[in-house]
Motif scaffolding. Structure first.
Motif, PDB file in Angstrom:
ATOM      1  N   THR B 123      39.697  43.750  43.384  1.00  0.00           N
ATOM      2  CA  THR B 123      40.151  44.917  42.695  1.00  0.00           C
ATOM      3  C   THR B 123      39.588  46.209  43.516  1.00  0.00           C
ATOM      4  O   THR B 123      40.122  47.177  43.472  1.00  0.00           O
ATOM      5  N   ASP B 153      40.399  36.785  49.451  1.00  0.00           N
ATOM      6  CA  ASP B 153      41.276  37.641  48.771  1.00  0.00           C
ATOM      7  C   ASP B 153      41.062  39.245  49.064  1.00  0.00           C
ATOM      8  O   ASP B 153      42.138  39.655  49.260  1.00  0.00           O
ATOM      9  N   GLU B 273      48.195  42.693  42.566  1.00  0.00           N
ATOM     10  CA  GLU B 273      47.342  43.929  42.002  1.00  0.00           C
ATOM     11  C   GLU B 273      47.699  43.830  40.568  1.00  0.00           C
ATOM     12  O   GLU B 273      46.836  43.731  39.749  1.00  0.00           O
ATOM     13  N   ARG B 275      48.967  41.471  38.724  1.00  0.00           N
ATOM     14  CA  ARG B 275      48.727  39.976  38.243  1.00  0.00           C
ATOM     15  C   ARG B 275      46.898  40.129  37.943  1.00  0.00           C
ATOM     16  O   ARG B 275      46.482  39.511  36.841  1.00  0.00           O
ATOM     17  N   THR B 276      46.272  40.693  38.977  1.00  0.00           N
ATOM     18  CA  THR B 276      44.804  40.436  38.850  1.00  0.00           C
ATOM     19  C   THR B 276      44.399  41.528  37.674  1.00  0.00           C
ATOM     20  O   THR B 276      43.596  41.104  37.025  1.00  0.00           O
ATOM     21  N   LEU B 278      46.167  42.474  35.229  1.00  0.00           N
ATOM     22  CA  LEU B 278      46.607  41.958  33.943  1.00  0.00           C
ATOM     23  C   LEU B 278      45.393  40.616  33.548  1.00  0.00           C
ATOM     24  O   LEU B 278      44.981  40.935  32.346  1.00  0.00           O
ATOM     25  N   ARG B 279      45.217  40.075  34.541  1.00  0.00           N
ATOM     26  CA  ARG B 279      44.076  38.784  34.012  1.00  0.00           C
ATOM     27  C   ARG B 279      43.079  39.435  33.587  1.00  0.00           C
ATOM     28  O   ARG B 279      42.349  39.233  32.500  1.00  0.00           O
ATOM     29  N   GLU B 280      42.281  40.657  34.578  1.00  0.00           N
ATOM     30  CA  GLU B 280      41.011  40.912  33.932  1.00  0.00           C
ATOM     31  C   GLU B 280      41.085  41.920  32.757  1.00  0.00           C
ATOM     32  O   GLU B 280      40.142  41.711  32.051  1.00  0.00           O
ATOM     33  N   ASP B 281      42.146  42.581  32.583  1.00  0.00           N
ATOM     34  CA  ASP B 281      42.399  43.093  31.062  1.00  0.00           C
ATOM     35  C   ASP B 281      42.563  42.416  29.929  1.00  0.00           C
ATOM     36  O   ASP B 281      41.869  42.518  28.951  1.00  0.00           O
ATOM     37  N   ALA B 282      43.336  41.340  30.179  1.00  0.00           N
ATOM     38  CA  ALA B 282      43.677  40.466  29.147  1.00  0.00           C
ATOM     39  C   ALA B 282      42.234  39.497  28.777  1.00  0.00           C
ATOM     40  O   ALA B 282      41.816  39.436  27.519  1.00  0.00           O
ATOM     41  N   ASN B 283      41.626  39.522  29.760  1.00  0.00           N
ATOM     42  CA  ASN B 283      40.287  38.725  29.680  1.00  0.00           C
ATOM     43  C   ASN B 283      39.479  39.488  28.866  1.00  0.00           C
ATOM     44  O   ASN B 283      38.614  38.901  27.836  1.00  0.00           O
TER      45      ASN B 283
END
Lengths: 141, 331
Positions: B123, B153, B273, B275-276, B278-283
């Motif tokens: 990121t 990545d 981007e 998805r990443t 989203l994953r980081e923020d949801a996490n």
């Protein structure tokens, strides 16, 4: 949302720079390693850098601390050029400039008045330098 | 528009440097800045350079950057070095090799550490590339040690990926099969003047041939999307083969444009981007929720006592979010 999380302790970035003609980089290496072990990110310039290269590196790498190692005695010509360059790119205000090496007492005042924060001579301890950086690294937001 | 963004777009080096620091530190406000910069990006060619330590990446990047400069193009370089997992500190030494561009402010060279604990390296790198792109750099080179998924990545976000292989590195070539091979758009055998270079070139040729045979019915050395990774031999410190490298990169970029692959790549990059993030923020959001409920330890205590189990703990945390989203979708 997670501003406090994102505001984790900021990593201090340093540039350890060798300027001029002297080829003695043992001290610079030792300092680079000690800074790394203190948790800093250290950009090492390599030997024989011209003042404008040091300025380029300090500006682009956005370092908090610029440590200039000079053992040649040319500090009175090289250091002011670096400080001028930092000012030109608006980087002087928030960069802590340190000089390491052999600087006669008579020259120290002059360097300080130009904007060098501190001068570390032979015998200065690593811990002393690291503490100094922790204490004086510029605040940023 | 924030002042920093305006300064960056106006070409101020200091603003660019500061923005990249904010991205690395994830300082408050960095998201808004990257959002603003995003619409000014999308014009640069991004080249990823990876390979084992000591393969000569930094030296090659230095020479390539200066070749681009000779052609009147501006260059941004992001060089990534590992940080210590213990202290978080790092010595970033790639700059030492930047001799050909010393003092040239139109090569913007930035060292980044992996800052292992923080994660999100890809990121941060993607955002830093966005900043360099918005600044107006024509070519952006991302240089990283090709070890570990993180680095892979990072480098696979580039338009063109070059993998450096040192000569006589039979073991390395074996290792390459495990993942880097798939992402290579071109191979570089650097230090081609050393013994064993021919053998390495041979091994790579065989491997590429094998790969292409396996992946398509044609089997004439083209892979399923019509591109065969070329092998370029260089002696980077002497500048030999650098022009050949630069034209191989250009060939690949032309291929991307002509085949429509560039658009596909950009699409999949943006999708990744999203998805990443989203994953980081949801996490982060759920980590906060976990903290608000007293942290992970009490839950672990109850799991140890067999009063509950990991699945139930997670289901309890997720449930409110799930029902909230469901309600909204229906509303």
């Amino acid at each position: 949302m997670s501003a406090d999380q994102e505001q984790a302790e900021r990593t201090i970035r340093c540039l350890v720079a060798k300027v001029g003609l002297d080829g003695h980089d043992r001290g610079a290496h030792v300092i680079a390693r000690a800074f790394r072990d203190a948790g800093f990110e250290v950009v090492y310039s390599g030997l024989h850098r011209a003042p404008e290269e040091v300025v380029q590196a300090a500006v682009q790498e956005d370092v908090d601390v610029l440590g200039i190692s000079i053992l040649s005695g040319a500090h009175n010509t090289l250091v002011p050029k670096i400080l001028e360059g930092l000012k030109e790119y608006g980087a002087f205000e928030d960069t802590l400039v340190l000089v390491g090496g052999i600087v006669p007492d008579g020259d120290k005042e002059e360097l300080r008045s130009l904007g060098v924060a501190e001068i570390f001579g032979p015998g200065a301890s690593m811990d002393e330098m690291i503490d100094y950086v922790h204490e004086h690294a510029p605040e940023r937001n | 528009m924030s002042e920093l963004v305006a300064d960056l777009l106006a070409g101020e080096h200091r603003a660019l440097a500061r923005v990249i620091s904010m991205i690395e530190d994830r300082s408050p406000g960095y998201r808004e800045i990257v959002s603003e910069l995003h619409r000014h990006s999308g014009t640069a060619d991004v080249v990823g350079v990876t390979g084992s330590p000591g393969a000569g990446k930094s030296t090659l990047v230095d020479k390539v950057a200066s070749t681009y400069r000779d052609r009147g193009e501006t260059v941004g370089v992001i060089a990534i070095d590992p940080s210590s997992p213990f202290t978080g500190g790092a010595v970033l030494g790639d700059r030492i090799r930047m001799a050909s561009n010393a003092g040239d402010m139109d090569v913007f060279f930035r060292s980044m550490s992996t800052r292992g604990s923080l994660g999100g390296l890809s990121t941060a790198t993607t955002d830093a590339v966005t900043a360099l792109d918005a600044f107006g750099k024509d070519k952006i080179i991302v240089e990283t040690v090709g070890a570990g998924q993180n680095e892979i990545d990072v480098v696979r976000t580039a338009d063109t990926v070059a993998v450096l292989v040192p000569p006589d590195s039979g073991d390395d070539v074996q290792m390459l099969k495990a993942g880097i091979l798939e992402i290579a758009d071109l191979f570089v055998v650097n230090k081609a003047d050393l013994d064993g270079a021919d053998r390495t070139v041979g091994q790579l040729k065989e491997m590429i041939h094998h790969r292409t045979d396996a992946s398509g019915p044609e089997g004439h050395g083209t892979d399923d999307d019509g591109w065969t990774p070329p092998i370029v031999e260089t002696v980077a410190n002497a500048g030999e083969g650098v022009d050949a490298f630069v034209s191989a990169v250009q060939d690949h970029l032309d291929y991307l444009d002509e085949s429509g692959r560039r658009e596909e790549k950009v699409r999949s990059r943006y999708a990744a981007e999203v998805r990443t993030l989203l994953r980081e923020d949801a996490n982060a959001l759920l980590a906060e929720e976990l903290e608000a409920r007293g942290g992970v330890d009490p839950a672990v205590d109850r799991i140890l006592e067999h009063e509950t189990d990991p699945y139930t703990v997670v289901a309890d945390l997720i449930e409110p979010l799930e029902s909230c989203l469901e309600e909204r979708r229906q509303g």
